[in-house]
Enzyme design. Structure first.
Site, mmCIF file in Angstrom:
data_model
loop_
_atom_site.group_PDB
_atom_site.id
_atom_site.type_symbol
_atom_site.label_atom_id
_atom_site.label_comp_id
_atom_site.label_asym_id
_atom_site.label_seq_id
_atom_site.Cartn_x
_atom_site.Cartn_y
_atom_site.Cartn_z
ATOM 1 N N ASP A 1 8.533 -50.063 20.185
ATOM 2 C CA ASP A 1 8.334 -49.488 18.856
ATOM 3 C C ASP A 1 7.005 -48.732 18.893
ATOM 4 O O ASP A 1 6.292 -48.736 19.915
ATOM 5 C CB ASP A 1 8.357 -50.565 17.765
ATOM 6 C CG ASP A 1 8.663 -49.950 16.391
ATOM 7 O OD1 ASP A 1 8.584 -48.709 16.257
ATOM 8 O OD2 ASP A 1 8.978 -50.701 15.451
HETATM 9 C C1 BGC Z 1 9.200 -48.341 13.026
HETATM 10 C C2 BGC Z 1 10.485 -47.966 13.718
HETATM 11 C C3 BGC Z 1 10.613 -46.474 13.784
HETATM 12 C C4 BGC Z 1 9.405 -45.922 14.501
HETATM 13 C C5 BGC Z 1 9.452 -44.424 14.710
HETATM 14 C C6 BGC Z 1 8.012 -47.613 13.590
HETATM 15 O O1 BGC Z 1 6.871 -47.798 12.810
HETATM 16 O O2 BGC Z 1 9.013 -49.736 13.115
HETATM 17 O O3 BGC Z 1 11.577 -48.558 13.054
HETATM 18 O O4 BGC Z 1 11.810 -46.111 14.416
HETATM 19 O O5 BGC Z 1 8.257 -46.240 13.751
HETATM 20 O O6 BGC Z 1 9.214 -43.718 13.571
#
Ligand code: BGC
Length: 705
Positions: A265
């Protein structure tokens, strides 16, 4: 033959790559100048890196000209011209916004979710994007956590079924097909258990809970061919998920045979330093790669340190090659090697906000709202009704919800707009005198679109006091209140629920909020949504979910005040509305539950039948639910476990016999020795309209081997 050629093509590319270029494929770069989680990013550095072959993918860019320029830079100015993979969070709509995912899950409608995600993929893929970070399949039990809005609710079976629907819709079974995008299932794993509902908090779960509850949706997603898995921010068994070998290698690769890309993530790899399991960025690179993480989102530990570890012989070049091949394969599946510009279209605006997309948005909004209460059948409205439209959210357009991609609030049709464009009802002013003489008062409240989602945990999910006071004030003028509640989560609505004659829980419905609500309130469409996340009676009950374990001292309704049973002194145990609950304007009568045998062996089929009658003159949908309960087992199991459901349309006064077929498989769970087994014991099979009102029969499993 085709597969072999593709494999050779990728191996040939791999052969030409330097170590730096290989590591570059494992980097997903941001492209903006900003400071996020303490990092200063500079867009120009991404361009320089693309030229050097140091970038495999870029996230969250959506301007087509920018995407095109970036791709051109990769293809024409980097040594090997490997195309970039463009990823974006298109969670419940690209430009046409659909209801938030929690609301969509209330439809229990596989076909609808597949049509929605296909439409989402259609818009997204015609605007230059290759991959969406969806579906999110975290099970949720705590409405304080803001991200419940992205989830499919609290049940593993339903979430699994819907995960497959999302993936089938996005990927179309063939990523080279026009209109498809690659899907990334997230967040692996346990994020929905963040302690006390606080964002990014610690997670504690047992191995058995992980396997029985949290893994099934991911397993289904992988079997459905999902292209990517994203790791979670939290720890699992005291190791951050992003550097967790047990999760990434043992479970994902070995047990579930996942051979797609595993991505972190957003900066979750370097955050393992904050978790205090890594010393520095070199340590981060080692631990994450060693654990099985292919690609880093935004963090640069691989970029700066992986090479050294490989040169020292502490990480293997073979493992690097495998990770790179997985990324290249995804790009190849998307057709990017054949045509890196294949996702750019002339006049691409023709693909968004189409009439078909807007109709689908309205249909899904209607099917996702849940009618919780309809006292004395105050709904549907009658054509002659004099109505008042009031409440803090009656003219609200902030109804899209978080993760809204490119949807715009200005396109949202509010309740007021929907009603005023139509001469069906006499709309009175919302002055006291008019409220008094109105037949019905439609009162909208709740939380606006930006109140839930990532980083929006709340310690207090009671309706704001001024909203409760407002409802009381209106009640004193006219008690015929129809509440419409907008929210990204189950809120505590107990007090206003008691004051209202009808309650429609509308969530964050997207662009067609007003028309969908008008259609439901006026009876042009019949409510059919059923809750996938329990609505608590009181905040102190949280976490509260239907599939909890029994206790040694269960609450006894015959002795409700007995002190030494599992209960609260100051509050009941039951939620305000349970999982699976939702009303219709029709009323459904369940009768004649029967099972085809009393004992069950391997290869046996158990036929479960029930008669369901639509006792009304409305043509309406009903979601018939089947649960099981293990009457004993070597480990505690939930009091009810959803195992099947059917959504069916009933003509007025029609009776249907609904048949379910169960096998031994449906009774299995990980037991005391972690065997996935249906122990030879007694089970109950229960059928009904929700998780509370169930008829039951008993069956014994006598052989499963
Ligand atoms: C979130 C994800 C997301 C990623 C990209 C993160 O902060 O937890 O779910 O896909 O950002 O934007």
């Amino acid at each position: 033959m085709k597969i072999k050629n593709a494999q050779n093509k990728l191996l040939n590319i791999l052969k030409k790559m330097t170590m730096e270029e290989k590591i570059g494929q494992l980097y997903q770069a941001p492209f903006f100048s900003d400071v996020v989680t303490g990092h200063a990013f500079d867009a120009s550095s991404t361009i320089e890196r693309i030229k050097k072959g140091m970038v495999g993918s870029v996230l969250s860019v959506h301007k087509e000209e920018t995407l095109y320029d970036l791709q051109k830079t990769a293809v024409e100015s980097s040594r090997l011209g490997i195309p970039l993979l463009f990823a974006f969070d298109v969670i419940h709509g690209y430009r046409t916004s659909f209801p938030i995912n929690l609301a969509l899950s209330n439809t229990w409608d596989v076909d609808l979710i597949e049509r929605v995600s296909k439409m989402v993929a259609f818009e997204t893929s015609h605007k230059g994007i290759h991959l969406t970070f969806s579906p999110m399949v975290d099970l949720v039990r705590d409405p304080r956590w803001g991200r419940v809005m992205e989830s499919n609710g609290e049940d593993p079976y339903l979430s699994s079924v819907l995960a497959k629907a999302y993936i089938d819709g996005y990927q179309q079974g063939d990523l080279s097909k026009e209109g498809s995008v690659a899907a990334c299932v997230k967040h692996f794993i346990g994020y929905g258990l963040s302690e006390a509902g606080r964002e990014y908090n610690t997670v504690d779960l047992s191995k058995r809970l992980l396997y029985n509850m949290y893994l099934p949706p991911f397993k289904t997603a992988i079997n459905a061919g999902v292209s990517m898995v994203m790791t979670a921010f939290n720890t699992v068994f005291d190791r951050p998920a992003t550097a967790n070998k047990f999760l990434l290698k043992d479970i994902l690769r070995d047990q579930l045979s996942f051979n797609g890309v595993i991505i972190s993530d957003y900066t979750s790899s370097e955050e393992i330093m904050n978790h205090k399991v890594a010393e520095d960025m070199a340590d981060v690179a080692f631990q994450c790669f060693d654990a099985g993480l292919d690609m880093e989102m935004v963090s640069e530990s691989y970029m700066h340190h992986l090479k050294t570890w490989i040169e020292k012989g502490l990480l293997s070049v073979q493992a690097l090659d495998q990770a790179v091949l997985r990324v290249l394969k995804l790009k190849d599946n998307l057709g990017l090697f054949d045509n890196p510009y294949g996702y750019f279209y002339k006049d691409s605006d023709q693909y968004i906000l189409t009439e078909q997309a807007l109709n689908l948005s309205k249909e899904s909004a209607e099917k996702s709202m849940v009618l919780l209460k309809n006292h004395d059948q105050i709904l549907p409205l009658k054509k002659s009704d004099k109505i008042v439209l009031c409440g803090p959210m009656i003219d609200q357009q902030d109804l899209i919800g978080e993760w809204s991609a490119l949807a715009e609030k200005k396109d949202v049709i509010s309740i007021v707009d929907a009603f005023k464009n139509d001469g069906d009802f006499e709309i009175l002013n919302n002055q006291a005198t008019d409220i008094r003489r109105a037949d019905k008062v439609i009162l909208a409240l709740g939380e606006a679109g930006d109140q839930a989602g990532e980083g929006n945990s709340k310690a207090d999910i009671n309706l704001p006091e001024d909203q409760v006071t407002y409802v009381r004030k209106i009640y004193d003028l006219n008690p015929n209140i129809i509440l419409v509640i907008f929210a990204g989560r189950p809120l505590i609505i107990t007090e206003v629920d008691a004051l209202a004659q009808a309650v429609l829980y509308a969530y964050q419905p997207g662009l067609q909020a007003g028309p969908a609500i008008k259609s439901l309130l006026s009876g042009d469409s019949i409510p059919s949504g059923k809750l996938t996340m329990t609505i608590p009676y009181h905040q102190g009950q949280i976490p509260i979910y239907y599939n909890h374990y029994q206790t040694g001292r269960p609450f006894d309704p015959k002795r409700p005040n007995y002190r030494y049973n599992s209960r609260y002194r100051d509050c009941k145990n039951d939620p305000l509305y349970p999982f699976g609950f939702g009303l219709s304007y029709a009323s459904f009568i369940y009768k004649n539950l029967s099972i085809s045998k009393q004992t069950l062996k391997k290869y046996d089929k158990l036929l479960v039948s029930v008669d369901c009658t639509n006792d009304s003159n409305h043509r309406a949908d009903e979601i018939i639910q089947l649960y099981i309960e293990a009457m004993s087992f070597s480990v505690a199991r939930p009091v009810n476990e959803l195992k099947a459901f059917k959504k069916m349309t009933f003509e007025p006064y029609e009776t249907k016999t609904i048949n379910f077929v169960l096998t031994v498989e449906d009774f299995r769970a990980y037991n005391i020795t972690m065997d996935y087994t249906a122990e030879k014991r007694q089970y109950r099979v229960k059928v009904g309209p929700n998780s509370k009102d169930l008829m039951m029969e008993t069956i014994r499993v006598i052989d499963q081997s």
